[in-house]
Design a protein around this motif. Structure first.
Motif, PDB file in Angstrom:
ATOM      1  N   GLU A  51      -0.901   8.529  11.798  1.00 58.64           N
ATOM      2  CA  GLU A  51       0.434   8.998  12.157  1.00 58.64           C
ATOM      3  C   GLU A  51       0.676  10.408  11.618  1.00 58.64           C
ATOM      4  O   GLU A  51       1.274  11.254  12.294  1.00 58.64           O
ATOM      5  CB  GLU A  51       1.486   8.037  11.618  1.00 58.64           C
ATOM      6  N   ALA A  52       0.210  10.658  10.400  1.00 58.71           N
ATOM      7  CA  ALA A  52       0.348  11.998   9.824  1.00 58.71           C
ATOM      8  C   ALA A  52      -0.405  13.026  10.662  1.00 58.71           C
ATOM      9  O   ALA A  52       0.092  14.131  10.918  1.00 58.71           O
ATOM     10  CB  ALA A  52      -0.162  12.005   8.386  1.00 58.71           C
ATOM     11  N   ALA A  53      -1.595  12.663  11.111  1.00 54.09           N
ATOM     12  CA  ALA A  53      -2.395  13.589  11.914  1.00 54.09           C
ATOM     13  C   ALA A  53      -1.705  13.914  13.236  1.00 54.09           C
ATOM     14  O   ALA A  53      -1.741  15.065  13.703  1.00 54.09           O
ATOM     15  CB  ALA A  53      -3.769  12.989  12.168  1.00 54.09           C
ATOM     16  N   ARG A  54      -1.078  12.925  13.844  1.00 54.80           N
ATOM     17  CA  ARG A  54      -0.378  13.182  15.106  1.00 54.80           C
ATOM     18  C   ARG A  54       0.813  14.112  14.897  1.00 54.80           C
ATOM     19  O   ARG A  54       1.109  14.963  15.756  1.00 54.80           O
ATOM     20  CB  ARG A  54       0.078  11.862  15.731  1.00 54.80           C
ATOM     21  N   ARG A  55       1.497  13.981  13.768  1.00 58.21           N
ATOM     22  CA  ARG A  55       2.638  14.854  13.505  1.00 58.21           C
ATOM     23  C   ARG A  55       2.184  16.240  13.056  1.00 58.21           C
ATOM     24  O   ARG A  55       2.829  17.231  13.372  1.00 58.21           O
ATOM     25  CB  ARG A  55       3.548  14.214  12.460  1.00 58.21           C
TER      26      ARG A  55
END
Length: 270
Positions: A51-55
């Motif tokens: 999720e962090a990578a997508r943001r």
């Protein structure tokens, strides 16, 4: 409660389901920006890291965990989702040699409570942060404020014991006391330490059978049951089944819980 992380690893998906509401709280608190470089401590199967990578679509995310099966599963899921700005490493954050001043943000969803030496661990993590970089972690509040732990230990006849056979072993509530945590973080080189109360429920499964299987996989639960004679263990499991049934609703088995969002910044150095 720490979960078993053996090669039977079901439970990466189960753990994410358990903490689905907490995950939303952590996501809001982290406020990840598009160019951030994010370090995720105790990433498990990597939901929070992905999720962090997508943001951080113009930045990156690194997830670390001591469990090799969890890291292997995290890599598989990242490949399946086509994420190119995320990596995973099997590592102990207390001792791992992170690239210094690499990250803008360190996050953790219940992954920082098990350090042998928390001051050393957080100091090591802090060195990986850029000046004024942020720490945003979720930790459990005290044991008595978490109905899931109270119910499980009472069912197992261990309500008064911190762990089977004594006080040794991982303590999921080790960062539940704000003054103590503030002292640890200050000693580790962090400033502006703040705490936000998180009052959300944890999800144990769609029915009692699924919830019982999940709870029996907890490290503490399995250790206590293994220390009992067979007849006592059968009685304890039945008591646990009854406790879980008492928390069954139309949408599954849920327990009340209390956690902290702890935020801090890497302190300025002279």
């Amino acid at each position: 409660m720490r979960h078993a992380t053996g090669d039977h690893a079901p439970a990466a998906s189960g753990y994410d389901a358990e903490l689905q509401r907490h995950n939303q709280v952590l996501r809001r608190a982290a406020r990840i920006r598009p160019h951030d470089h994010v370090l995720d401590i105790g990433c498990g199967s990597g939901q929070t890291t992905r999720e962090a990578a997508r943001r951080a679509r113009a930045g990156s995310a690194l997830g670390v965990d001591v469990s090799e099966p969890a890291v292997r599963r995290a890599r598989e899921l990242a490949r399946a989702e086509g994420l190119r700005n995320v990596t995973f490493e099997q590592a102990d954050a207390q001792a791992h040699r992170f690239q210094q001043e690499r990250f803008d943000l360190v996050i953790s969803r219940f992954g920082t409570m098990f350090f042998d030496d928390p001051v050393t661990a957080f100091a090591n993590v802090g060195q990986a942060l850029r000046p004024a970089g942020r720490l945003v972690m979720m930790v459990w509040q005290s044991r008595e404020r978490n109905a899931w732990d109270v119910a499980i230990r009472r069912s197992l006849g261990a309500a008064e014991e911190p762990a089977a056979g004594g006080t040794e072993g991982p303590d999921p509530f080790s960062l539940g006391d704000p003054p103590a945590v503030r002292e640890i973080l200050h000693a580790s080189g962090f400033a502006d330490v703040a705490f936000t109360d998180v009052h959300e429920r944890v999800y144990y499964g769609p029915d009692v059978a699924a919830a019982l299987a999940w709870v029996r996989g907890f490290t503490c639960t399995s250790a206590i049951l293994k220390g009992m004679d067979p007849a006592a263990a059968r009685r304890a499991v039945e008591d646990l089944r009854v406790a879980l049934a008492a928390h069954l609703g139309d949408d599954g088995v849920w327990f009340d819980s209390r956690a902290w969002i702890v935020t801090a910044r890497r302190a300025a150095t002279d």
